[in-house]
Design a protein around this motif. Structure first.
Motif, PDB file in Angstrom:
ATOM      1  N   LEU A 107       1.200  -1.177  -0.166  1.00 21.19           N
ATOM      2  CA  LEU A 107      -0.260  -0.162   0.176  1.00 21.19           C
ATOM      3  C   LEU A 107       0.587   1.044  -0.089  1.00 21.19           C
ATOM      4  O   LEU A 107       0.389   2.083  -0.710  1.00 21.19           O
ATOM      5  CB  LEU A 107      -0.867  -0.080   1.675  1.00 21.19           C
ATOM      6  CG  LEU A 107      -1.922   1.159   1.302  1.00 21.19           C
ATOM      7  CD1 LEU A 107      -2.579   1.312   0.209  1.00 21.19           C
ATOM      8  CD2 LEU A 107      -2.265   1.279   2.811  1.00 21.19           C
ATOM      9  N   HIS A 108       2.116   1.614   0.890  1.00 25.26           N
ATOM     10  CA  HIS A 108       2.665   2.560   0.567  1.00 25.26           C
ATOM     11  C   HIS A 108       3.659   2.837  -0.331  1.00 25.26           C
ATOM     12  O   HIS A 108       3.682   3.896  -0.568  1.00 25.26           O
ATOM     13  CB  HIS A 108       3.890   2.328   1.257  1.00 25.26           C
ATOM     14  CG  HIS A 108       4.825   0.852   1.692  1.00 25.26           C
ATOM     15  ND1 HIS A 108       4.255  -0.298   1.879  1.00 25.26           N
ATOM     16  CD2 HIS A 108       5.424   0.845   1.338  1.00 25.26           C
ATOM     17  CE1 HIS A 108       5.419  -1.327   2.059  1.00 25.26           C
ATOM     18  NE2 HIS A 108       6.213  -0.760   1.163  1.00 25.26           N
ATOM     19  N   TRP A 109       3.561   1.641  -2.133  1.00 29.24           N
ATOM     20  CA  TRP A 109       3.785   2.173  -3.195  1.00 29.24           C
ATOM     21  C   TRP A 109       2.862   2.491  -3.877  1.00 29.24           C
ATOM     22  O   TRP A 109       3.163   3.243  -4.803  1.00 29.24           O
ATOM     23  CB  TRP A 109       4.577   0.123  -3.680  1.00 29.24           C
ATOM     24  CG  TRP A 109       5.623   0.122  -2.779  1.00 29.24           C
ATOM     25  CD1 TRP A 109       5.609  -0.972  -2.498  1.00 29.24           C
ATOM     26  CD2 TRP A 109       6.834   0.590  -2.489  1.00 29.24           C
ATOM     27  NE1 TRP A 109       6.444  -1.216  -2.479  1.00 29.24           N
ATOM     28  CE2 TRP A 109       7.727  -0.627  -2.543  1.00 29.24           C
ATOM     29  CE3 TRP A 109       7.619   2.035  -2.631  1.00 29.24           C
ATOM     30  CZ2 TRP A 109       8.878  -0.288  -1.347  1.00 29.24           C
ATOM     31  CZ3 TRP A 109       9.131   1.864  -2.175  1.00 29.24           C
ATOM     32  CH2 TRP A 109       9.296   0.603  -1.623  1.00 29.24           C
ATOM     33  N   PHE A 110       1.644   3.011  -3.260  1.00 31.63           N
ATOM     34  CA  PHE A 110       0.838   3.181  -3.882  1.00 31.63           C
ATOM     35  C   PHE A 110       1.011   5.133  -4.167  1.00 31.63           C
ATOM     36  O   PHE A 110       0.646   5.698  -3.134  1.00 31.63           O
ATOM     37  CB  PHE A 110      -1.050   2.672  -3.902  1.00 31.63           C
ATOM     38  CG  PHE A 110      -1.281   1.633  -4.083  1.00 31.63           C
ATOM     39  CD1 PHE A 110       0.107   0.542  -4.262  1.00 31.63           C
ATOM     40  CD2 PHE A 110      -2.603   1.026  -3.519  1.00 31.63           C
ATOM     41  CE1 PHE A 110      -0.443  -0.950  -4.754  1.00 31.63           C
ATOM     42  CE2 PHE A 110      -2.113  -0.801  -3.476  1.00 31.63           C
ATOM     43  CZ  PHE A 110      -1.770  -1.814  -3.961  1.00 31.63           C
ATOM     44  N   ASP A 111       0.404   5.309  -5.376  1.00 29.86           N
ATOM     45  CA  ASP A 111      -0.169   7.524  -5.799  1.00 29.86           C
ATOM     46  C   ASP A 111      -1.519   7.041  -5.376  1.00 29.86           C
ATOM     47  O   ASP A 111      -2.502   6.830  -6.610  1.00 29.86           O
ATOM     48  CB  ASP A 111       0.747   7.450  -7.168  1.00 29.86           C
ATOM     49  CG  ASP A 111       0.145   8.914  -7.196  1.00 29.86           C
ATOM     50  OD1 ASP A 111      -0.263   9.447  -6.129  1.00 29.86           O
ATOM     51  OD2 ASP A 111       0.226   9.496  -7.678  1.00 29.86           O
ATOM     52  N   MET A 112      -1.726   7.206  -4.214  1.00 33.05           N
ATOM     53  CA  MET A 112      -3.108   7.290  -3.541  1.00 33.05           C
ATOM     54  C   MET A 112      -3.756   8.457  -4.540  1.00 33.05           C
ATOM     55  O   MET A 112      -5.647   8.178  -4.132  1.00 33.05           O
ATOM     56  CB  MET A 112      -3.507   7.699  -2.201  1.00 33.05           C
ATOM     57  CG  MET A 112      -2.479   6.151  -1.517  1.00 33.05           C
ATOM     58  SD  MET A 112      -4.392   4.634  -2.392  1.00 33.05           S
ATOM     59  CE  MET A 112      -5.185   4.984  -1.059  1.00 33.05           C
ATOM     60  N   THR A 113      -3.642   9.478  -4.690  1.00 34.23           N
ATOM     61  CA  THR A 113      -3.911  10.623  -5.314  1.00 34.23           C
ATOM     62  C   THR A 113      -4.716  10.287  -6.697  1.00 34.23           C
ATOM     63  O   THR A 113      -5.379  10.117  -7.056  1.00 34.23           O
ATOM     64  CB  THR A 113      -2.748  11.809  -5.853  1.00 34.23           C
ATOM     65  OG1 THR A 113      -2.150  11.860  -4.533  1.00 34.23           O
ATOM     66  CG2 THR A 113      -3.333  12.584  -6.525  1.00 34.23           C
ATOM     67  N   THR A 114      -4.529   8.990  -7.451  1.00 33.13           N
ATOM     68  CA  THR A 114      -4.679   8.376  -8.291  1.00 33.13           C
ATOM     69  C   THR A 114      -5.667   6.988  -8.002  1.00 33.13           C
ATOM     70  O   THR A 114      -6.311   6.524  -8.841  1.00 33.13           O
ATOM     71  CB  THR A 114      -3.600   7.736  -9.670  1.00 33.13           C
ATOM     72  OG1 THR A 114      -3.077   9.327  -9.955  1.00 33.13           O
ATOM     73  CG2 THR A 114      -4.507   7.585 -10.889  1.00 33.13           C
ATOM     74  N   ALA A 115      -4.623   6.253  -7.302  1.00 30.74           N
ATOM     75  CA  ALA A 115      -5.228   5.085  -7.400  1.00 30.74           C
ATOM     76  C   ALA A 115      -6.654   5.222  -6.008  1.00 30.74           C
ATOM     77  O   ALA A 115      -7.329   4.514  -5.733  1.00 30.74           O
ATOM     78  CB  ALA A 115      -4.015   4.177  -5.751  1.00 30.74           C
ATOM     79  N   GLY A 116      -6.256   5.657  -5.491  1.00 33.69           N
ATOM     80  CA  GLY A 116      -7.757   6.078  -3.934  1.00 33.69           C
ATOM     81  C   GLY A 116      -9.483   6.045  -4.997  1.00 33.69           C
ATOM     82  O   GLY A 116      -9.922   5.187  -4.334  1.00 33.69           O
ATOM     83  N   PRO A 117      -9.125   6.909  -5.928  1.00 34.26           N
ATOM     84  CA  PRO A 117     -10.087   6.968  -7.040  1.00 34.26           C
ATOM     85  C   PRO A 117     -10.576   5.906  -7.177  1.00 34.26           C
ATOM     86  O   PRO A 117     -11.567   4.915  -7.378  1.00 34.26           O
ATOM     87  CB  PRO A 117     -10.348   8.206  -8.213  1.00 34.26           C
ATOM     88  CG  PRO A 117      -9.346   8.885  -6.536  1.00 34.26           C
ATOM     89  CD  PRO A 117      -7.665   7.801  -5.990  1.00 34.26           C
TER      90      PRO A 117
END
Length: 248
Positions: A107-117
């Motif tokens: 999870l810490h590798w994800f770009d949550m700006t894009t991955a969150g949606p």
């Protein structure tokens, strides 16, 4: 996200599959507890370490992994599981198609700006996002000493219970309020197999060869000099730490 570190694991896919630990069964069950159904996406699934734990928990698992070498290893180990190339930022699944999205040491590798949606898109109403991390239990003296001698490039802030929560809790904010728990876990190791396990960590995989050899030599010397680890098999104390959030 550090792309160099995040994309380094494919160079060690076979070793990763052989040496990385599985996840505590109790941790997987707790992560899935609020999920409205059994459909689970293992996102950033790697070689299928978490996939195996989820299958044992009775989940209906689909895996998504961006690295071709890791995905090949996953398909070899779990030939009956749907396994797709893709990433957290581009999930190749339909809307509302899973009841939970879990990520093991990813999870810490994800770009949550894009991955969150994207994660929100594939989650059914009331669905769960959870990150699981296998961390060394540094409340044990020799493990704390190993952490110090290895250095932060090998055993970094997310690899010990003291910092994993602070380092990662904000990643779930796009889904819902985060809950956390930690579950005792362990793995039988020898000095050689523990060194091989640490050698699959991103910090070592991206090191210049000379620095990497020096670091591994230092770790070997430490393990040879401690009675807990110097002679044959020993138990490596760990925790499987979990952050979970339910979709708003």
């Amino acid at each position: 996200m550090d792309h160099q570190h995040a994309s380094s694991f494919g160079t060690a896919a076979t070793a990763y599959a052989r040496h990385r630990p599985d996840y505590a069964q109790a941790a997987a069950r707790w992560a899935l507890e609020p999920a409205p159904g059994p459909r689970v996406l293992d996102l950033g699934a790697g070689t299928g370490k978490l996939t195996a734990t989820l299958l044992a928990a009775g989940a209906d698992v689909t895996a998504v992994e961006p690295d071709p070498a890791m995905l090949t290893e996953l398909r070899r180990t779990h030939p009956g599981i749907p396994a797709h190339p893709g990433s957290a930022e581009t999930i190749p699944l339909p809307d509302a198609s899973v009841d939970a999205v879990l990520a093991g040491n990813a999870l810490h590798w994800f770009d949550m700006t894009t991955a969150g949606p994207e994660i929100t898109r594939v989650l059914a109403p009331g669905g769960v996002l959870a990150g699981l991390w296998n961390t060394l239990d540094d409340s044990v003296d020799w493990v704390a000493a190993l952490t110090e001698i290895s250095g932060p490039a090998v055993i970094g802030p997310r690899d010990t219970p003291a910092a994993w929560r602070t380092a990662t809790a904000h990643l779930l904010d796009t889904i819902g309020p985060a809950e956390h728990a930690a579950f005792p876990h362990s793995q039988r190791r020898t000095a050689d197999s523990l060194v091989a396990t640490l050698a699959t960590r991103a910090g070592l995989l991206v090191m210049p060869p000379g620095e990497r050899d020096t670091t591994l030599h230092r770790i070997r010397a430490f393990l040879a000099g401690h009675p807990e680890t110097a002679d044959g098999e020993f138990t490596l104390p760990m925790l499987t730490c979990v952050l979970r959030a339910r979709r708003h």
